[in-house]
Design an enzyme around this catalytic site. Structure first.
Site, PDB file in Angstrom:
ATOM      1  N   CYS A   1      -0.723   8.411  -3.697  1.00 18.94           N
ATOM      2  CA  CYS A   1      -0.301   9.613  -4.393  1.00 18.94           C
ATOM      3  C   CYS A   1      -1.078  10.818  -3.870  1.00 18.94           C
ATOM      4  CB  CYS A   1      -0.489   9.457  -5.896  1.00 18.94           C
ATOM      5  SG  CYS A   1       0.849   8.523  -6.672  1.00 18.94           S
TER       6      CYS A   1
ATOM      7  N   HIS B   1      -1.140  14.676  -8.858  1.00 19.43           N
ATOM      8  CA  HIS B   1      -1.921  14.536 -10.085  1.00 19.43           C
ATOM      9  C   HIS B   1      -3.343  15.058  -9.915  1.00 19.43           C
ATOM     10  CE1 HIS B   1      -4.382  11.011  -8.803  1.00 19.43           C
ATOM     11  NE2 HIS B   1      -3.318  10.692  -8.088  1.00 19.43           N
TER      12      HIS B   1
END
Length: 637
Positions: free
Chosen positions: A553, A534
């Site tokens: 992440c 992301h």
């Protein structure tokens, strides 16, 4: 409505939560969950459902059902996966009783596979039933299947002696280190037969024991070369792989029939370009002077910037000349040749350093710090590089042998992600991965969607570990920051939730905004660890050399370029999708393999092996698993 995060919210501008209780993964609530109607997922193992009842009754809010907690009691914590003491696979005795009824016609049997009925006399197969061999379940099954069929002749013994086929196989096993394995795991003693001993039964027992021992080791070697020596899932909760199945059933028959059994056995190792580069590098280092080659030392007690001076400049030039690539040395041949020992950090040497930094994935600013020093001095001794290569070759076996013509690879120790298409690297960029307390997992998956203007579904680990202390002090905390709170699927104000009770049915998410923790987009490959790639509003992190800073992440330095690559579109089209301001997801035209990997040694696009710091200390656990495996396999019967 646009929500702007103030200073208190900045601390929450973080990506994924992967911490779990009892090693169960956290799961971020996403748009795709909403589309699937997956709102009522059961994640009971990660919530506060085991907290003891407190002395204070519940608040009047809508929250938990545990009767509340003592405000002065320690706050609950959600812990992450753990590393394990490696447990080796169980070795069992092969059921040699299945070999007790051979069918041997006459005094001879064809043991060569030639079809010649006048072959040398066979070792009496009845002694196979007296042999004792331990192996794992798969190897034992293959041995029982082959030798349990009396029509199958012995593979490694002919007449009264071992054959050339056996000698060829043993040479391959003895050279197992060249493919990153340990020869000790496959060592077989040749029969100790006294020629003066007239007892043929003694000789035949020794030969049949050797026959089974060598077959067991060959089968284990073939299995290990394909899938690796160790089970990665037994190393830690951060490893997640479906271990490969290796068909061992035809191996012994093919070994017997092969005109070059050594070549056949050796051919089972991966032949991918990445594995071959690791193998070649391992051979080169092992051929070096026993690790006693000259080690160049660069001693800096501060950052060295362009225009500075230092007596270490000479060692810096010498180190780059030794450890830089051939292309780098060619491009800067004039600088390397002209250097005469000056202590000035001059522009030509700055240019040399910048290109070296760029080659090693460091910030190419000419500023020399400890990360650059480690890279230019080799960072590792030959011995430590060899160890990294052996671990990398093991880990490469956990992945598909063919990574595909189109794929994405994230290498956590390198803090980089690479997009390959048509078998070539077409895009690479810096990434931020999980910090040591919020480690990114090691697994492979498939990219399915790109979500634009995403919501951030706050994982329970972050709600409990980071938000809960603030919410107990100020129940309006999330309302003030513009976060959305739901209890049992119904929107509520955060001030109405009983933050002293269970958060089991409480979900929190951050709406799309310029300050959203996920930035403009995220790239999803649905997995049980709630890990994805992301964007991020924290752009400054990409300027650092050490980028293990997220909650698990993978943050992308150039998310628009990566989104365009996986969608097969242009950056301009991606920009238009973002400009709509609407939260929406777009499926990739074709699922793309993604390897969320962990290699401290790995070849770059030019096939040159690069070495990286072991940010999570995982290589040591692999080494311990190697040691445990060799010890278990070498245990006496």
């Amino acid at each position: 409505m646009t929500f702007v995060l103030k200073s208190a919210a900045s601390a929450l501008a973080i990506s994924c939560g992967v911490a779990v209780m009892s090693a169960a993964p956290a799961h971020a609530y996403t748009l795709m969950d909403m589309l699937r109607g997956d709102r009522q997922r059961s994640q009971s193992t990660i919530f506060m459902d085991q907290m003891p009842p407190g002395r204070v009754g519940p608040r009047d809010g809508v929250g938990g059902s545990l009767g509340g907690l003592d405000p002065e009691a320690p706050l609950p914590k959600v812990s992450g996966p753990r590393y394990y003491t490696y447990k080796t696979e169980t070795l069992q005795f092969v059921d040699t009783g299945k070999f007790s009824d051979p069918v041997v016609t006459g005094a001879v049997a064809d043991v060569s596979g030639s079809g010649d009925a006048n072959a040398e006399p066979a070792v009496q197969r009845r002694f196979l039933a007296q042999a004792k061999v331990r192996a794992n379940a798969d190897v034992a099954k293959a041995l029982e299947a082959y030798y349990g069929d009396s029509r199958n002749p012995l593979v490694w013994v002919e007449g009264n002696q071992i054959n050339d086929r056996a000698k060829s196989a043993m040479l391959v096993l003895a050279d197992a280190s060249f493919v990153g394995l340990d020869p000790a795991d496959y060592a077989v003693q040749t029969p100790d037969i006294d020629p003066a001993n007239p007892d043929p039964a003694f000789r035949d027992r020794a030969l049949t024991q050797f026959e089974l021992d060598l077959s067991a080791k060959v089968l284990a070697f073939v299995q290990d070369t394909v899938r690796g020596r160790i089970d990665p899932n037994k190393i830690s909760g951060y490893h997640d792989f479906q271990r490969k199945l290796v068909n061992l059933a035809p191996v012994l028959k093919l070994a017997r029939l092969s005109p070059d059994v050594g070549a056949y056995i050796g051919s089972r190792s991966p032949d991918s370009p990445q594995f071959q580069a690791l193998k070649a590098e391992l051979a080169k280092l092992r051929a070096a002077d026993g690790g006693n080659e000259e080690r160049i030392v660069v001693s800096l007690d501060r950052l060295l910037r362009p225009g500075d001076s230092s007596p270490e400049i000479a060692n810096i030039v010498k180190a780059i000349g030794k450890h830089g690539s051939e292309t780098l040395r060619t491009d800067h041949a004039a600088t390397l040749a002209a250097y005469a020992g000056s202590i000035d950090y001059s522009p030509d040497i700055v240019s040399l350093v910048e290109d070296f930094q760029k080659e090693r994935g460091l910030k190419a600013d000419g500023v020399i710090g400890q990360a650059t020093v480690r890279a230019m001095t080799g960072g590792d001794t030959n011995a430590s590089k060899i160890d990294k290569l052996v671990v990398a070759m093991e880990q490469a076996r956990w992945l598909p042998e063919d990574l595909g013509s189109r794929y994405v690879m994230i290498n956590q120790p390198a803090y980089m992600v690479y997009y390959h298409n048509d078998g070539k690297e077409q895009l690479s960029m810096r990434v931020v991965v999980g910090g040591k307390n919020n480690q990114t997992y090691f697994f492979d998956d498939e990219i399915e969607t790109v979500e634009f203007n995403p919501f951030w579904g706050v994982p329970q680990s972050i709600i409990i570990n980071e938000m809960l202390p603030k919410l107990r002090s100020d129940p309006n905390y999330l309302d003030q920051l513009g976060y959305e709170v739901e209890v049992n699927g119904h929107a509520v104000a955060s001030s109405s939730v009983d933050w002293y009770g269970s958060t089991n049915n409480v979900s929190v998410r951050q709406p799309p905004s310029s300050d959203n923790a996920l930035g403009e987009l995220k790239i999803l490959f649905p997995n049980s660890h709630a890990i994805y790639m992301h964007d991020t509003p924290s752009k400054s992190f990409f300027k650092r050399d050490m980028r293990a800073l997220s909650h698990g992440c993978v943050r992308l330095a150039d998310p628009r370029a990566m989104a365009a690559a996986v969608l097969g579109t242009t950056v301009d089209d991606v920009a238009k999708q973002i400009a709509s301001g609407q939260n929406h997801a777009v499926r990739v035209p074709q699922k793309i393999p993604v390897y969320v990997s962990y290699f401290t040694a790995w070849p770059n696009k030019d096939g040159v092996v690069e070495y990286f710091d072991d940010v999570y200390g995982r290589d040591a656990y692999v080494d311990k698993a190697f040691d445990a495996t060799t010890k278990a396999r070498g245990a006496q019967i």
